[in-house]
Scaffold this active site. Structure first.
Site, PDB file in Angstrom:
ATOM      1  N   ASP A  57       0.850  -1.195   0.000  1.00 16.59           N
ATOM      2  CA  ASP A  57       0.000   0.000   0.000  1.00 16.59           C
ATOM      3  C   ASP A  57       0.886   1.244   0.000  1.00 16.59           C
ATOM      4  O   ASP A  57       1.623   1.489   0.953  1.00 16.59           O
ATOM      5  CB  ASP A  57      -0.891  -0.001   1.253  1.00 16.59           C
ATOM      6  CG  ASP A  57      -1.862   1.173   1.263  1.00 16.59           C
ATOM      7  OD1 ASP A  57      -2.932   1.060   0.642  1.00 16.59           O
ATOM      8  OD2 ASP A  57      -1.527   2.211   1.877  1.00 16.59           O
ATOM      9  N   TYR A  62       2.958   9.902  -0.243  1.00 16.14           N
ATOM     10  CA  TYR A  62       4.001   9.346   0.624  1.00 16.14           C
ATOM     11  C   TYR A  62       5.397   9.664   0.080  1.00 16.14           C
ATOM     12  O   TYR A  62       6.394   9.501   0.790  1.00 16.14           O
ATOM     13  CB  TYR A  62       3.857   7.823   0.800  1.00 16.14           C
ATOM     14  CG  TYR A  62       2.573   7.370   1.470  1.00 16.14           C
ATOM     15  CD1 TYR A  62       1.690   8.278   2.050  1.00 16.14           C
ATOM     16  CD2 TYR A  62       2.236   6.020   1.514  1.00 16.14           C
ATOM     17  CE1 TYR A  62       0.509   7.852   2.644  1.00 16.14           C
ATOM     18  CE2 TYR A  62       1.061   5.590   2.109  1.00 16.14           C
ATOM     19  CZ  TYR A  62       0.204   6.509   2.669  1.00 16.14           C
ATOM     20  OH  TYR A  62      -0.968   6.070   3.250  1.00 16.14           O
ATOM     21  N   LYS A  87      -2.606   5.900  -4.187  1.00 14.60           N
ATOM     22  CA  LYS A  87      -3.729   6.802  -3.892  1.00 14.60           C
ATOM     23  C   LYS A  87      -3.465   8.177  -4.498  1.00 14.60           C
ATOM     24  O   LYS A  87      -2.317   8.646  -4.506  1.00 14.60           O
ATOM     25  CB  LYS A  87      -3.910   6.957  -2.373  1.00 14.60           C
ATOM     26  CG  LYS A  87      -3.902   5.650  -1.621  1.00 14.60           C
ATOM     27  CD  LYS A  87      -4.184   5.819  -0.144  1.00 14.60           C
ATOM     28  CE  LYS A  87      -3.753   4.580   0.611  1.00 14.60           C
ATOM     29  NZ  LYS A  87      -2.321   4.581   0.997  1.00 14.60           N
ATOM     30  N   HIS A 120      -7.499   9.521  -2.099  1.00  9.93           N
ATOM     31  CA  HIS A 120      -6.923   9.421  -0.752  1.00  9.93           C
ATOM     32  C   HIS A 120      -7.814  10.068   0.312  1.00  9.93           C
ATOM     33  O   HIS A 120      -8.020   9.511   1.389  1.00  9.93           O
ATOM     34  CB  HIS A 120      -5.539  10.087  -0.764  1.00  9.93           C
ATOM     35  CG  HIS A 120      -4.599   9.605   0.286  1.00  9.93           C
ATOM     36  ND1 HIS A 120      -3.245   9.528   0.104  1.00  9.93           N
ATOM     37  CD2 HIS A 120      -4.824   9.181   1.556  1.00  9.93           C
ATOM     38  CE1 HIS A 120      -2.673   9.070   1.206  1.00  9.93           C
ATOM     39  NE2 HIS A 120      -3.615   8.852   2.107  1.00  9.93           N
TER      40      HIS A 120
HETATM   41  P1  NAD Z   1       0.183   1.257  12.116  1.00 10.84           P
HETATM   42  O1  NAD Z   1      -1.065   1.174  12.908  1.00 10.84           O
HETATM   43  O2  NAD Z   1       0.487   0.204  11.119  1.00 10.84           O
HETATM   44  O3  NAD Z   1       1.359   1.387  13.177  1.00 10.84           O
HETATM   45  C1  NAD Z   1       2.683   1.547  12.757  1.00 10.84           C
HETATM   46  C2  NAD Z   1       3.606   1.647  13.972  1.00 10.84           C
HETATM   47  O4  NAD Z   1       3.340   0.548  14.855  1.00 10.84           O
HETATM   48  C3  NAD Z   1       5.042   1.505  13.501  1.00 10.84           C
HETATM   49  O5  NAD Z   1       5.621   2.753  13.330  1.00 10.84           O
HETATM   50  C4  NAD Z   1       5.682   0.725  14.624  1.00 10.84           C
HETATM   51  O6  NAD Z   1       6.208   1.663  15.540  1.00 10.84           O
HETATM   52  C5  NAD Z   1       4.566  -0.009  15.296  1.00 10.84           C
HETATM   53  N1  NAD Z   1       4.579  -1.452  15.017  1.00 10.84           N
HETATM   54  C6  NAD Z   1       4.224  -2.079  13.862  1.00 10.84           C
HETATM   55  N2  NAD Z   1       4.294  -3.414  14.010  1.00 10.84           N
HETATM   56  C7  NAD Z   1       4.680  -3.635  15.279  1.00 10.84           C
HETATM   57  C8  NAD Z   1       4.925  -4.824  16.028  1.00 10.84           C
HETATM   58  N3  NAD Z   1       4.747  -6.047  15.515  1.00 10.84           N
HETATM   59  N4  NAD Z   1       5.327  -4.678  17.320  1.00 10.84           N
HETATM   60  C9  NAD Z   1       5.502  -3.453  17.871  1.00 10.84           C
HETATM   61  N5  NAD Z   1       5.269  -2.306  17.205  1.00 10.84           N
HETATM   62  C10 NAD Z   1       4.869  -2.399  15.924  1.00 10.84           C
HETATM   63  O7  NAD Z   1       0.224   2.738  11.474  1.00 10.84           O
HETATM   64  P2  NAD Z   1       0.303   3.381  10.056  1.00 10.84           P
HETATM   65  O8  NAD Z   1       1.635   3.204   9.413  1.00 10.84           O
HETATM   66  O9  NAD Z   1      -0.175   4.773  10.261  1.00 10.84           O
HETATM   67  O10 NAD Z   1      -0.803   2.622   9.186  1.00 10.84           O
HETATM   68  C11 NAD Z   1      -0.517   1.499   8.348  1.00 10.84           C
HETATM   69  C12 NAD Z   1      -0.661   1.853   6.902  1.00 10.84           C
HETATM   70  O11 NAD Z   1      -1.965   2.374   6.629  1.00 10.84           O
HETATM   71  C13 NAD Z   1       0.261   2.988   6.429  1.00 10.84           C
HETATM   72  O12 NAD Z   1       1.610   2.574   6.303  1.00 10.84           O
HETATM   73  C14 NAD Z   1      -0.399   3.372   5.148  1.00 10.84           C
HETATM   74  O13 NAD Z   1      -0.077   2.434   4.132  1.00 10.84           O
HETATM   75  C15 NAD Z   1      -1.879   3.284   5.539  1.00 10.84           C
HETATM   76  N6  NAD Z   1      -2.462   4.585   5.957  1.00 10.84           N
HETATM   77  C16 NAD Z   1      -3.413   5.158   5.168  1.00 10.84           C
HETATM   78  C17 NAD Z   1      -3.981   6.364   5.521  1.00 10.84           C
HETATM   79  C18 NAD Z   1      -5.051   6.962   4.668  1.00 10.84           C
HETATM   80  O14 NAD Z   1      -5.413   8.140   4.851  1.00 10.84           O
HETATM   81  N7  NAD Z   1      -5.584   6.245   3.697  1.00 10.84           N
HETATM   82  C19 NAD Z   1      -3.585   7.028   6.698  1.00 10.84           C
HETATM   83  C20 NAD Z   1      -2.621   6.432   7.500  1.00 10.84           C
HETATM   84  C21 NAD Z   1      -2.082   5.206   7.123  1.00 10.84           C
END
Ligand code: NAD
Length: 303
Positions: A57, A62, A87, A120
């Site tokens: 994704d 980004y 997106k 997006h």
């Molecule tokens: P997430 O909920 O995936 O959390 C990411 C954080 O959690 C990482 O920085 C890390 O510190 C921690 N983490 C991940 N795996 C872990 C594990 N196994 N143990 C301990 N800590 C862990 O947050 P995100 O990156 O904001 O969301 C995931 C994806 O969603 C993004 O990378 C993106 O692709 C998408 N996204 C989309 C939008 C949108 O507006 N459409 C907005 C935000 C994110």
């Protein structure tokens, strides 16, 4: 390899999507498409693919599509085995910009087609509130086969109702903020009522939920990591997820969710962590109006 156990979700048009992917927001930590960041993104995406992720994704905003593309190219994995989403940037909502920026996305990724392209953010306070023309331009991209599916992200119930009523075309997915502290029930149930699959962004609440006591107790009782408990909760709710981590061990852990289950009572105990609107971490889609610098909305182009 773990990828064999990742279920496929069937979308309303009959297409399928792997239920787990790899999220690339902040891979690397800023949105600057410098050569160093591009190389780092390629390396991290390469690790994800090596570990078994087959769904990536990304997004125009980004700043990492080139690095994602380089990671894919270097992996040697056949294109048809991958699922790639990008997106539309917030500065690209005019129909001409949709088409032009989609071409740039394919060029940066080095791909002939995208599996999924999403609006997006709806940006209802910008572009004269006209996200319908943006949606029409998105659906127009389907004609030449360079995108297999189109959908939306951060669309509230009223936004969904309006694009469906005014175009007759229903998005296949709505990618929205969902995690145990923010169930986002209104957007989830509106999506479900239209047969739209829910992709849960920030599924781990950006890591903020990992210390929660309910999650921690469940993790201890099942011998699993807190992240696995939360992701399993999403899987059992039928959400598509793409957790983000740059640590190989965590990336592996986030894909390894299929040798245990949560009971209905355990699922309900996580459901009960919902704080409603107070649990939202990201911006509210009804008011969010951020445009990346250098991408100011251009005057309306009639088309
Ligand atoms: P997430 O909920 O995936 O959390 C990411 C954080 O959690 C990482 O920085 C890390 O510190 C921690 N983490 C991940 N795996 C872990 C594990 N196994 N143990 C301990 N800590 C862990 O947050 P995100 O990156 O904001 O969301 C995931 C994806 O969603 C993004 O990378 C993106 O692709 C998408 N996204 C989309 C939008 C949108 O507006 N459409 C907005 C935000 C994110």
């Amino acid at each position: 390899m773990a990828t064999k156990t990742v279920p496929e979700i069937t979308l309303k048009n009959g297409a399928t999507i792997p239920q787990i992917g790899f999220g690339t927001l902040s891979v690397p930590p800023d949105r600057n498409a410098s050569p160093e960041n591009t190389a780092k993104t390629a390396e991290v995406v390469g690790v994800a693919l090596e570990l078994g992720y087959r769904h990536i994704d990304t997004a125009q905003m980004y700043g990492n599509e080139r690095g994602v593309g380089q990671g894919i190219a270097a992996s040697g994995i056949r294109r048809e085995q991958l699922y790639v989403t990008s997106k539309l940037g917030n500065g690209q909502h005019r129909p001409d910009s949709v088409r032009r920026s989609f071409d740039e996305t394919l060029q940066k990724l080095g791909l002939d087609y995208l599996d999924l392209f999403l609006i997006h953010w709806p940006l209802p306070t910008l572009y004269e509130g006209d996200y319908v023309s943006t949606w029409k331009a998105m659906t127009g991209l389907l004609a030449d086969g360079r995108v297999r599916n189109v959908g939306v992200s951060n669309f509230q119930p009223a936004h969904l109702r309006r694009i469906i009523a005014e175009t007759g075309v229903t998005p296949v997915v709505n990618q929205i903020e969902v995690h145990p502290c923010f169930n986002n029930d209104a957007a989830r149930s509106a999506s479900a009522s239209h047969g739209i699959a829910v992709e849960a962004w920030s599924p781990l609440g950006q890591g903020k939920l990992l210390d929660d006591a309910v999650i921690g107790d469940l993790a201890a009782s099942k011998g699993k990591a807190s992240a696995q408990i939360i992701l399993r909760w999403h899987i059992q709710h039928g959400h598509i997820v793409f957790p983000k981590s740059m640590h190989p061990e965590r990336m592996r852990e986030n894909l390894d969710l299929f040798d245990f289950e949560l009971s209905p009572v355990e699922v309900a105990s996580i459901d009960a962590l919902d704080k409603g609107e107070a649990g939202r971490i990201g911006p509210n889609p009804d008011t969010f109006d951020w445009i990346p610098s250098g991408a100011t909305p251009t005057p309306t182009v009639k088309s």
